[in-house]
Design an enzyme around this catalytic site. Structure first.
Site, PDB file in Angstrom:
ATOM      1  N   ARG A  37      11.272  -6.691   4.068  1.00  0.00           N
ATOM      2  CA  ARG A  37      11.158  -5.316   4.556  1.00  0.00           C
ATOM      3  C   ARG A  37      11.818  -5.179   5.931  1.00  0.00           C
ATOM      4  NH1 ARG A  37       5.294  -2.557   4.837  1.00  0.00           N
ATOM      5  NH2 ARG A  37       5.174  -3.495   6.880  1.00  0.00           N
ATOM      6  N   LYS A  72       0.831  -1.218   0.000  1.00  0.00           N
ATOM      7  CA  LYS A  72       0.000   0.000   0.000  1.00  0.00           C
ATOM      8  C   LYS A  72       0.863   1.265   0.000  1.00  0.00           C
ATOM      9  CE  LYS A  72      -2.122  -1.206   3.869  1.00  0.00           C
ATOM     10  NZ  LYS A  72      -1.679  -2.573   4.182  1.00  0.00           N
ATOM     11  N   ARG A 105      -9.599   0.237   8.989  1.00  0.00           N
ATOM     12  CA  ARG A 105      -9.206  -1.155   9.229  1.00  0.00           C
ATOM     13  C   ARG A 105     -10.270  -1.920   9.996  1.00  0.00           C
ATOM     14  NH1 ARG A 105      -3.235  -0.303   8.823  1.00  0.00           N
ATOM     15  NH2 ARG A 105      -2.267  -2.350   8.809  1.00  0.00           N
ATOM     16  N   ARG A 145      -0.629 -10.089  12.817  1.00  0.00           N
ATOM     17  CA  ARG A 145      -1.157  -9.007  11.975  1.00  0.00           C
ATOM     18  C   ARG A 145      -1.997  -9.567  10.832  1.00  0.00           C
ATOM     19  NH1 ARG A 145       4.400  -6.555  10.756  1.00  0.00           N
ATOM     20  NH2 ARG A 145       3.406  -5.214   9.240  1.00  0.00           N
ATOM     21  N   ARG A 201      11.492  -1.874  11.575  1.00  0.00           N
ATOM     22  CA  ARG A 201      10.215  -1.945  12.296  1.00  0.00           C
ATOM     23  C   ARG A 201      10.146  -3.194  13.153  1.00  0.00           C
ATOM     24  NH1 ARG A 201       5.223  -0.626   8.271  1.00  0.00           N
ATOM     25  NH2 ARG A 201       4.216  -1.973   9.796  1.00  0.00           N
TER      26      ARG A 201
HETATM   27  P1  ADP Z   1       1.078  -2.848   7.672  1.00  0.00           P
HETATM   28  O1  ADP Z   1      -0.124  -2.595   6.829  1.00  0.00           O
HETATM   29  O2  ADP Z   1       2.261  -3.281   6.898  1.00  0.00           O
HETATM   30  O3  ADP Z   1       0.808  -3.741   8.840  1.00  0.00           O
HETATM   31  P2  ADP Z   1       0.921  -0.127   8.754  1.00  0.00           P
HETATM   32  O4  ADP Z   1       2.069   0.798   8.788  1.00  0.00           O
HETATM   33  O5  ADP Z   1      -0.260   0.242   7.915  1.00  0.00           O
HETATM   34  O6  ADP Z   1       1.565  -1.489   8.313  1.00  0.00           O
HETATM   35  O7  ADP Z   1       0.386  -0.375  10.256  1.00  0.00           O
HETATM   36  C1  ADP Z   1       1.240  -0.764  11.296  1.00  0.00           C
HETATM   37  C2  ADP Z   1       0.437  -0.942  12.579  1.00  0.00           C
HETATM   38  O8  ADP Z   1      -0.153   0.329  12.959  1.00  0.00           O
HETATM   39  C3  ADP Z   1      -0.757  -1.894  12.530  1.00  0.00           C
HETATM   40  O9  ADP Z   1      -0.345  -3.234  12.738  1.00  0.00           O
HETATM   41  C4  ADP Z   1      -1.605  -1.357  13.685  1.00  0.00           C
HETATM   42  O10 ADP Z   1      -1.108  -1.764  14.949  1.00  0.00           O
HETATM   43  C5  ADP Z   1      -1.409   0.142  13.592  1.00  0.00           C
HETATM   44  N1  ADP Z   1      -2.459   0.757  12.738  1.00  0.00           N
HETATM   45  C6  ADP Z   1      -2.275   1.347  11.524  1.00  0.00           C
HETATM   46  N2  ADP Z   1      -3.438   1.773  11.021  1.00  0.00           N
HETATM   47  C7  ADP Z   1      -4.393   1.451  11.921  1.00  0.00           C
HETATM   48  C8  ADP Z   1      -5.825   1.585  11.981  1.00  0.00           C
HETATM   49  N3  ADP Z   1      -6.507   2.167  10.974  1.00  0.00           N
HETATM   50  N4  ADP Z   1      -6.478   1.119  13.066  1.00  0.00           N
HETATM   51  C9  ADP Z   1      -5.816   0.566  14.073  1.00  0.00           C
HETATM   52  N5  ADP Z   1      -4.494   0.359  14.087  1.00  0.00           N
HETATM   53  C10 ADP Z   1      -3.775   0.799  13.032  1.00  0.00           C
END
Ligand code: ADP
Length: 191
Positions: free
Chosen positions: A128, A14, A89, A146, A134
């Site tokens: 990654r 994304k 999400r 996740r 991370r």
């Molecule tokens: P990825 O999609 O690779 O897991 P992101 O950077 O989008 O990585 O998200 C990392 C973490 O941030 C998620 O695992 C979650 O803990 C938190 N997070 C991100 N966006 C949201 C959201 N919309 N609602 C709740 N938690 C979120």
């Protein structure tokens, strides 16, 4: 005004694709993951709270996430449109997003959902981890968590947009350029 939800499981690409869409379509990119990570680096209260969930592979609670998202949208009143990456999400987040945009006289144009096989996601996240630094990429158990949370809580958000006739699935397998081209093709149909 085009407002996009760029959707997909962890590791779907994304962030990478959002950057390319932003360049071509002049949208403002909001990545909730990036905003949380910036708060973690700055050691804010929000960052401390978010970190405790993110390190476990869990979602940050809706109330906190929605509040943060509203403030990011409000910070950019001049935006020609938004690309939401990592949000919504959960279904309550999707409902909140509709309300926020409605209050501004606009709405989501489309959800573009990247479809990627689970083995490929794990491979990409492993790679990654070598460069991202991370914590949530480094631990296979957290990665699995996740993906499980995605299946249970996040994948149902597709139905929310499907019911509104706004859902488009995009094949997220292949090279970065191939996937970008598929997204551009879908986007050109919208504008
Ligand atoms: P990825 O999609 O690779 O897991 P992101 O950077 O989008 O990585 O998200 C990392 C973490 O941030 C998620 O695992 C979650 O803990 C938190 N997070 C991100 N966006 C949201 C959201 N919309 N609602 C709740 N938690 C979120």
């Amino acid at each position: 005004m085009i407002n996009l939800v760029l959707f997909g499981p962890p590791g779907a690409g994304k962030g990478t694709q959002a950057e390319r869409i932003v360049e071509k379509y002049n949208l403002h990119h909001i990545s909730t993951g990036d905003v949380f990570r910036a708060n973690i680096s700055a050691e804010t209260e929000l960052g401390k709270l978010a970190k405790s969930y993110m390190d476990q592979g869990q979602l940050v609670p809706d109330e906190v996430t929605i509040k943060m998202l509203i403030s990011e949208v409000d910070k950019n009143p001049e935006a020609a449109g938004f690309i939401f990456d990592g949000f919504p999400r959960t279904k309550p987040q999707a409902a909140a997003l509709d309300e926020i945009l409605e209050s501004k006289g606009t709405s989501i144009s489309s959800m573009l959902a990247l479809d990627v096989e689970e083995d490929e996601l794990k491979d990409r996240l492993k790679k990654r981890a070598e460069v991202s630094g991370r914590a949530d990429d480094a631990d296979p158990e957290v990665i699995q968590k996740r993906i499980d949370v995605y299946k249970k809580e996040t994948a149902p958000v597709k139905d929310f947009y499907s019911e509104q006739g706004k859902f488009t699935s995009i094949n997220g397998m292949g090279s970065i350029d191939e996937i970008t081209n598929r997204l551009f093709e879908a986007l050109d149909k919208l504008s």
